[in-house]
Design an enzyme around this catalytic site. Structure first.
Site: not given
Length: 388
Positions: A11, A14
């Site tokens: 991600c 993230c």
């Protein structure tokens, strides 16, 4: 008490949060906060992530006893730490003195205070505070800590202090306490971004009721462009109904307060033209517009990357189509060649028939004179016999 970041290794958001998350952990630990900071790979521990209702990445949750509070604010260090400090403490904090009240009033833009003794209203207030502490602070106090300018109609009472004034909750005229708190937790004039606009929509604020109008300003027009599916000039005034995604545009540029008030009144009385909405057609158009905007932004930022991402799939599809069409054409030519080799085409069949007819005619011409000569010989022999 744990503040946990549920993330996925692939991600991008993230990865962007990772250095901020490290700073959050360092500051909370150095400040002596009871909150411990951690993170969990939700893809490696999918069962645990599912148990906590993780559906996207990153997901930030504060785990406090049997409760799990979701963080939905901006992913900045200060905002996350403020959330952790607020939620980790008691749902309702006490204000013991005037000095403490004035200090909290300066520190917080919106302040909810319960005034009075034990009552059913206080029980409701405690329940709402436990639910909405993720958004705002909740306090309890006695009437003596307020300045003389604050007058309450009756006790017990729930008061919200904001925008330089205060408003009291009325059980009979206002909606439920949870709905009232959820609407009043915003200042009268806000800096609005996509997150704030989403939160306003969750509260049910709408332009159809005068008391529910929320004023604010937005820097730039990227978010609003995708909403109305066109380029918005800056500055512009737009009224958005968050309940059904309808929006209203003034018929002429607004240059003074009188024109702004007239525009708002035209929306409230239903005479203004509405656009957009949340119908199926509008949703499809919005998805198409967002896709187009994304593609254009990719090409503007990195033309080579855009050509690779979109040109490569198109090239592969084109080659596949060309190969299919070419294969069909070759099969047709092979069939014709086979027919020609077998002598079954119409042209060759006609030529063969003509050749056979000519051969039969030549054979007939050659056989005709021989048959006449034989007949003549057969008629001559009897006379010769008579003469003899």
């Amino acid at each position: 008490i744990w503040l946990v970041d549920f993330y996925a290794p692939w991600c991008g958001y993230c990865k962007k949060l990772e250095p901020i998350w490290h700073e959050v952990g360092v500051e909370l630990r150095s400040s002596g906060s009871p909150v411990r900071v951690g993170k969990m790979d939700a893809t490696a521990y999918s069962g645990m992530a599912s148990e906590f209702g993780v559906r996207g990445y990153p997901t930030i949750k504060l785990l406090k006893g049997d409760l799990a509070y979701n963080y939905k604010g901006p992913r900045t260090k200060d905002d996350i730490i403020e959330f952790a400090n607020r939620v980790s403490g008691p749902a309702v904090r006490a204000l013991p003195s005037k000095q403490m009240f004035e200090h909290m009033l300066k520190r917080h833009n919106v302040l909810f205070v319960y005034v009075g003794g034990e009552s059913p209203l206080k029980e409701k207030y405690n329940d709402v505070a436990s639910e909405l502490i993720v958004y705002s602070y909740f306090f309890s106090a006695s009437e003596e800590i307020f300045p003389e300018s604050v007058t309450l109609p009756e006790l017990p009472a729930i008061v919200v202090f904001k925008d330089g004034g205060y408003f009291t909750y009325d059980e009979y005229e206002d909606a439920s306490l949870s709905t009232w708190v959820n609407k009043e937790r915003f200042q009268g004039y806000l800096q609005i971004d996509g997150f704030t606009l989403y939160e306003l929509g969750e509260t049910g604020k709408s332009v159809t009721e005068n008391i529910d109008i929320q004023f604010g300003h937005m820097d730039g027009n990227d978010y609003i462009n995708s909403l109305i599916m066109s380029e918005v000039t800056v500055p512009s005034v737009i009224i958005l109904n968050t309940s059904n995604e309808q929006y209203f545009l003034p018929s002429e540029p607004i240059e003074n307060m009188e024109q702004l008030v007239q525009f708002i009144n035209s929306v409230l009385n239903g005479s203004a033209q509405s656009y957009g909405g949340d119908g199926i057609i509008q949703r499809i158009k919005r998805v198409a517009f967002d896709a187009k905007s994304t593609i254009m932004s990719v090409f503007r930022s990195s033309p080579l990357l855009g050509c690779f991402l979109f040109g490569l799939p198109l090239g592969v599809i084109s080659l596949m189509c060309y190969g299919i069409c070419t294969a069909e054409s070759d099969d047709g030519l092979d069939d014709i060649d086979a027919l020609k080799r077998e002598g079954l085409t119409d042209e060759e069949g006609e030529e063969e028939e003509e050749e056979e007819e000519e051969e039969r005619q030549r054979a007939a011409d050659l056989q005709g004179p021989e048959e006449e000569e034989d007949d003549y010989v057969e008629e001559k022999d009897p006379e010769e016999k008579k003469t003899d």
